[in-house]
Design an enzyme around this catalytic site. Structure first.
Site, PDB file in Angstrom:
ATOM      1  N   ARG A  63       0.830  -1.211   0.000  1.00  0.00           N
ATOM      2  CA  ARG A  63       0.000   0.000   0.000  1.00  0.00           C
ATOM      3  C   ARG A  63       0.861   1.256   0.000  1.00  0.00           C
ATOM      4  NH1 ARG A  63      -3.597  -0.047   4.831  1.00  0.00           N
ATOM      5  NH2 ARG A  63      -1.754  -1.037   5.697  1.00  0.00           N
ATOM      6  N   ASN A  87      -6.310  -2.710   2.133  1.00  0.00           N
ATOM      7  CA  ASN A  87      -6.218  -4.164   2.236  1.00  0.00           C
ATOM      8  C   ASN A  87      -7.627  -4.734   2.268  1.00  0.00           C
ATOM      9  OD1 ASN A  87      -3.414  -4.297   2.397  1.00  0.00           O
ATOM     10  ND2 ASN A  87      -3.387  -4.268   4.622  1.00  0.00           N
TER      11      ASN A  87
END
Length: 98
Positions: A25, A43
């Site tokens: 990320r 996520n």
């Protein structure tokens, strides 16, 4: 004046494989912030990472390519890309937690 025009575009991307717990990320976030891409990354419960990107067409193509590569320590197995119409809903790129 020799300025190229960028066409704004958007994409929803889902990345599967070893992509959680390896800085995926943040890897996407850093590129997005440096390249005027707005949207988000998060996520998912199934172990994948999902993102929504909006910005210049060339930059969207580059960030999608980065998703195929992933950061060191990741192992990308599959990248699904769904082209979208830009909504201009976001002023910046951020992390989502829901």
């Amino acid at each position: 004046m020799n300025k190229e025009l960028s066409i704004a575009t958007a994409a929803r991307v889902k990345v599967e494989g070893r992509v959680q717990g390896v800085g995926f990320r943040y890897f996407v976030y850093r590129f997005a912030k440096r390249n005027d891409i707005t949207g988000w990354v998060r996520n998912l419960d199934d172990g994948s990472v999902e993102a929504h990107f909006e910005g210049p067409e060339q930059k969207i193509g580059q960030i999608i390519q980065l998703c195929h590569e992933g950061p060191v320590g990741s192992n990308v197995k599959k990248v699904s890309v769904e082209e979208k119409q830009p909504t201009h809903q976001w002023d910046e790129f951020s992390f989502r937690y829901e």
